[in-house]
Design an enzyme around this catalytic site. Structure first.
Site, mmCIF file in Angstrom:
data_model
loop_
_atom_site.group_PDB
_atom_site.id
_atom_site.type_symbol
_atom_site.label_atom_id
_atom_site.label_comp_id
_atom_site.label_asym_id
_atom_site.label_seq_id
_atom_site.Cartn_x
_atom_site.Cartn_y
_atom_site.Cartn_z
ATOM 1 N N PRO A 10 0.804 -1.231 0.000
ATOM 2 C CA PRO A 10 0.000 0.000 0.000
ATOM 3 C C PRO A 10 0.834 1.276 0.000
ATOM 4 O O PRO A 10 0.484 2.260 0.653
ATOM 5 C CB PRO A 10 -0.798 -0.145 1.299
ATOM 6 C CG PRO A 10 0.159 -0.868 2.219
ATOM 7 C CD PRO A 10 0.991 -1.783 1.346
ATOM 8 N N GLY A 14 1.283 1.307 -5.292
ATOM 9 C CA GLY A 14 0.250 0.306 -5.046
ATOM 10 C C GLY A 14 -1.115 0.936 -4.849
ATOM 11 O O GLY A 14 -2.139 0.437 -5.337
ATOM 12 N N TYR A 50 1.607 8.461 1.939
ATOM 13 C CA TYR A 50 2.104 8.224 0.588
ATOM 14 C C TYR A 50 1.437 9.112 -0.460
ATOM 15 O O TYR A 50 2.097 9.583 -1.379
ATOM 16 C CB TYR A 50 1.913 6.746 0.221
ATOM 17 C CG TYR A 50 2.823 5.841 1.008
ATOM 18 C CD1 TYR A 50 4.119 5.613 0.586
ATOM 19 C CD2 TYR A 50 2.394 5.234 2.179
ATOM 20 C CE1 TYR A 50 4.974 4.802 1.307
ATOM 21 C CE2 TYR A 50 3.240 4.412 2.912
ATOM 22 C CZ TYR A 50 4.533 4.199 2.470
ATOM 23 O OH TYR A 50 5.371 3.397 3.201
ATOM 24 N N GLY A 140 6.487 1.385 -16.812
ATOM 25 C CA GLY A 140 6.455 2.502 -17.750
ATOM 26 C C GLY A 140 6.536 3.834 -17.036
ATOM 27 O O GLY A 140 6.633 3.895 -15.810
ATOM 28 N N LYS A 195 17.033 2.628 -15.085
ATOM 29 C CA LYS A 195 16.828 4.074 -15.248
ATOM 30 C C LYS A 195 16.860 4.794 -13.910
ATOM 31 O O LYS A 195 17.126 6.001 -13.838
ATOM 32 C CB LYS A 195 15.527 4.362 -16.011
ATOM 33 C CG LYS A 195 14.265 3.740 -15.446
ATOM 34 C CD LYS A 195 13.670 4.488 -14.293
ATOM 35 C CE LYS A 195 12.493 3.707 -13.743
ATOM 36 N NZ LYS A 195 11.978 4.226 -12.452
ATOM 37 N N ASP A 248 10.350 5.902 -19.359
ATOM 38 C CA ASP A 248 10.512 5.855 -17.907
ATOM 39 C C ASP A 248 11.710 6.691 -17.463
ATOM 40 O O ASP A 248 11.694 7.311 -16.396
ATOM 41 C CB ASP A 248 10.685 4.397 -17.466
ATOM 42 C CG ASP A 248 10.130 4.146 -16.069
ATOM 43 O OD1 ASP A 248 9.720 5.112 -15.407
ATOM 44 O OD2 ASP A 248 10.117 2.980 -15.636
ATOM 45 N N THR A 252 11.399 9.789 -14.765
ATOM 46 C CA THR A 252 12.097 9.595 -13.494
ATOM 47 C C THR A 252 13.292 10.526 -13.360
ATOM 48 O O THR A 252 13.659 10.901 -12.247
ATOM 49 C CB THR A 252 12.568 8.133 -13.360
ATOM 50 O OG1 THR A 252 11.483 7.264 -13.662
ATOM 51 C CG2 THR A 252 13.047 7.832 -11.953
ATOM 52 N N SER A 258 9.933 12.079 -8.483
ATOM 53 C CA SER A 258 10.799 10.905 -8.452
ATOM 54 C C SER A 258 11.661 10.905 -7.195
ATOM 55 O O SER A 258 12.482 11.807 -6.987
ATOM 56 C CB SER A 258 11.692 10.882 -9.695
ATOM 57 O OG SER A 258 12.775 9.990 -9.525
ATOM 58 N N VAL A 283 11.594 3.841 -0.028
ATOM 59 C CA VAL A 283 12.771 3.185 -0.579
ATOM 60 C C VAL A 283 13.254 3.917 -1.826
ATOM 61 O O VAL A 283 12.462 4.265 -2.704
ATOM 62 C CB VAL A 283 12.453 1.710 -0.930
ATOM 63 C CG1 VAL A 283 13.640 1.051 -1.635
ATOM 64 C CG2 VAL A 283 12.108 0.933 0.335
#
Length: 335
Positions: A10, A14, A50, A140, A195, A248, A252, A258, A283
């Site tokens: 979550p 997610g 989040y 993606g 990437k 991507d 990013t 990002s 993370v």
């Protein structure tokens, strides 16, 4: 047709994918281990840690019991950090009975430390093929924050079995979330993982005060490195100019959304790595992936000077300005 989808993880991605599935009228079960977070999802219909500005549908139901979350699910979507993939896959395997065979999907991006294995390989090692109906990689250019706002997004569903890829395509696709299919699982996974390394570097350049010329150079030559390593492992080079490659990399390597870019930006401002990682709250896959990619390149004899430079900064405490000078003064060569 309404499907039952268990979303494992979550976090921001997610949760955003759960919102797409709910939008498409599927039954969404969002599993996590933090009981307070799951309670918030079920009672307040938010996930403020989040996606702080997002209101969730009450159709997205949170679970802390993994068995309840996956029982009867026709699809199981893994969106946990790379380091947790193997342990969660083992738990799922122990709970599947082989009668209801779900399609497995993963939307995580990284390489396992020590083994350097791709995520689909880890899942296939832990969950026997007689327990599921196929595995698809979903990847993606996609910031969770923008997907949650129903901004236009395009991604790839990659599988060695076209029929299964098309099922996942149908599961997710709608007016703001377009899904293409792809058969190059290796290329899609490696593009997604590698990437993140270049995104850390792009953020570092921004933190150091460099402009668009430097960032374009880094991303272009970084893509060349990604392609070289990917092709060495059997990927189709054309995959890297698609959504899971250059697409991507652009999203990013250029955006404050990002976490890899943000981490690099702080490193460019000379914030110590330990403080950077502590401040992120999530993370930063690019840090661990840099080590894995560097070691893979050494094993394969693949030239990856940008990856090596970022590795030196992250793991050898090299001076970032000196590393950039070394990159720029490498022996002259053809593009």
């Amino acid at each position: 047709m309404k499907e039952i989808v268990a979303v494992l993880g979550p976090g921001s991605w997610g949760t955003a994918l759960s919102m797409v599935l709910d939008e498409n009228q599927h039954e969404v079960r969002l599993w996590g281990v933090d009981s307070k977070q799951i309670a918030e999802i079920n009672t307040e219909h938010t996930n403020k840690n989040y996606l702080p500005e997002t209101q969730l549908s009450d159709g997205i139901v949170g679970y802390t019991d993994l068995e309840k979350a996956i029982t009867g699910a026709t699809y199981i979507l893994f969106v946990v950090p790379t380091k947790a993939i193997r342990s969660v896959a083992k738990q799922v395997a122990a709970l599947l009975d082989g009668k209801t065979k779900p399609v497995l999907i993963h939307a995580s991006k990284g390489l396992e430390q020590e083994t350097h294995k791709r995520i689909s390989v880890i899942i296939e090692e832990e969950i026997s093929s007689d327990l599921h109906d196929g595995l698809v990689v979903l990847s993606g250019p996609s910031h969770a924050e923008e997907v949650a706002k129903k901004d236009i997004t395009t991604i790839t569903a990659a599988s060695g079995t076209d029929e299964i890829a098309k099922k996942v395509q149908k599961l997710f696709i709608n007016h703001y979330f377009r899904v293409y299919t792809n058969s190059d699982v290796i290329g899609v996974e490696l593009g997604a993982a590698l990437k993140n390394i270049i995104a850390v570097g792009a953020g570092a350049l921004h933190g150091l005060g460099y402009g668009d010329n430097a960032k374009a150079a880094l991303m272009t030559r970084g893509l060349a490195e990604i392609s070289r390593l990917g092709v060495a492992f059997g990927a189709d080079p054309l995959t890297f100019i698609g959504l899971s490659g250059v697409g991507d990399l652009i999203v990013t390597g250029t955006s404050i959304h990002s976490r890899n870019w943000r981490a690099g930006n702080l490193l460019g401002k000379k914030v110590p790595l330990a403080e950077v990682l502590e401040s992120m709250g999530m993370v930063v896959e690019g840090v661990q992936t840099t080590k894995a990619a560097y070691e893979l390149a050494q094993q394969k004899g693949i030239e990856m000077p940008i990856t090596e430079a970022i590795y030196r900064v992250l793991y050898e405490d090299a001076d970032i300005d000196e590393v950039i000078r070394d990159l720029m003064m490498r022996d002259r060569k053809a593009e």
